[in-house]
Write a protein that holds these residues in place. Structure first.
Motif, mmCIF file in Angstrom:
data_model
loop_
_atom_site.group_PDB
_atom_site.id
_atom_site.type_symbol
_atom_site.label_atom_id
_atom_site.label_comp_id
_atom_site.label_asym_id
_atom_site.label_seq_id
_atom_site.Cartn_x
_atom_site.Cartn_y
_atom_site.Cartn_z
ATOM 1 N N ASP A 182 1.026 -0.745 0.274
ATOM 2 C CA ASP A 182 0.047 -0.128 -0.123
ATOM 3 C C ASP A 182 0.876 1.174 0.367
ATOM 4 O O ASP A 182 1.503 1.819 0.902
ATOM 5 N N GLU A 194 -6.729 1.989 -4.680
ATOM 6 C CA GLU A 194 -8.133 2.368 -3.705
ATOM 7 C C GLU A 194 -8.076 2.649 -2.382
ATOM 8 O O GLU A 194 -7.161 2.349 -1.749
ATOM 9 N N ASP A 195 -8.758 3.175 -1.863
ATOM 10 C CA ASP A 195 -8.740 4.028 -0.669
ATOM 11 C C ASP A 195 -7.561 4.592 -0.740
ATOM 12 O O ASP A 195 -7.240 4.992 0.262
ATOM 13 N N ARG A 197 -4.447 4.138 -1.277
ATOM 14 C CA ARG A 197 -3.333 4.025 -1.706
ATOM 15 C C ARG A 197 -3.028 3.212 -2.613
ATOM 16 O O ARG A 197 -3.857 2.398 -3.136
#
Length: 289
Positions: A182, A194-195, A197
């Motif tokens: 990440d 995603e999110d 990261r």
């Protein structure tokens, strides 16, 4: 896949070996030695029904170090699998490395399970820094912590890699083996985000990075945008703009299936499994190139 290619890679900070092909009519076409078989392997996934592919490939990078763990020509194991989750792909990489090590009588023993550490947690735990993507003050914050290699004028990436090299990686060495995952979104390259990261991970053995894996970015439009952004940054850094591989982007129009891919430095992996302190023994004729 071909070694001599019209587009050698998409990374911002890599430099490439360039040459020219002159055809029978005298027409010149620039070509490069590839830094990875990535673009052609993804074309195979997009243009065929194959679900699992790999290549053991000779790869090349220019303007780098010549040291215990670096060489301008090296051997890469690169593979892709369709439909596997990011988490399961980390497990698959771990199991592959354990399988390789099981064939050697190495003094270096792998842990039963590789610790998994996010980049954000690694910076906080090992460097006492709360990492914020594209933080223009990262160099200053690190300097105030006593990390004197960092400077106030360092941009985010410069400060990031200085902290990684000087503080984080020595701590990762103490873990023997671990998976760092990440990454900041600004370092996604061609990985999905995603999110906030970048879904990419690197495996470290004895503090040495041995691979770089992505949950792959699928859409041709976003791939083109990332590659164009990379070229703009390269030009700002005084580096050469790299030709865009239009055949790669055309293949993505046919639909790259959800997949994960990894590029693993085979020379490094074998050297560590042998218990060596460099890649010298596993790179024949090293020093002649």
């Amino acid at each position: 896949t071909p070694i001599l290619v019209p587009s050698p890679g998409t990374e911002i900070h890599l430099d490439y070996f360039e040459t020219n092909w002159i055809d029978h009519s005298g027409k010149t076409q620039p070509l490069f030695l590839r830094s990875s078989p990535e673009l052609h392997l993804k074309r195979i996934l997009a243009e065929t029904d194959h679900q699992k592919i790999f290549e053991i490939a000779k790869t090349y990078r220019n303007n780098g170090e010549y040291s215990d763990w670096h060489h301008p020509e090296f051997t890469m194991l690169e593979w892709y699998e369709v439909g596997i989750s990011f988490e399961d792909y980390m497990t698959q990489n771990e199991e592959l490395i354990k399988q390789v090590f099981s064939t050697f009588d190495s003094e270096f023993k792998l842990p039963a399970t590789f610790p998994r550490v996010t980049v954000t947690d690694a910076f906080f735990e090992f460097a006492d820094i709360e990492l914020t993507d594209l933080d223009p003050e990262l160099g200053t914050k690190a300097k105030l912590k006593g990390y004197h290699s960092c400077k106030d004028e360092d941009d985010f990436e410069t400060a990031f890699f200085k902290i990684m090299l000087d503080i984080v990686e020595p701590k990762l060495k103490e873990l023997n083996a671990c998976i760092l995952y990440d990454y900041p979104a600004s370092m996604a390259s061609l990985a999905t985000i995603e999110d906030g990261r970048a879904k990419r991970f690197e495996v470290y053995l004895k503090g040495i990075e041995v691979c770089n894996a992505f949950k792959e970015l699928l859409t041709p439009k976003e791939n083109r945008t990332r590659i164009e952004d990379s070229n703009r940054i390269r030009e700002a850094l005084g580096k050469q703009s790299i030709p865009i591989d239009e055949l790669f982007l055309a293949a993505l129009e046919k639909g790259l299936p959800p997949c994960c891919g990894n590029a693993l430095g085979l020379d490094r992996l074998l050297a560590i499994a042998l218990g060596d302190g460099s890649i010298t023994r596993v790179v024949p004729f090293r020093g002649e190139s």
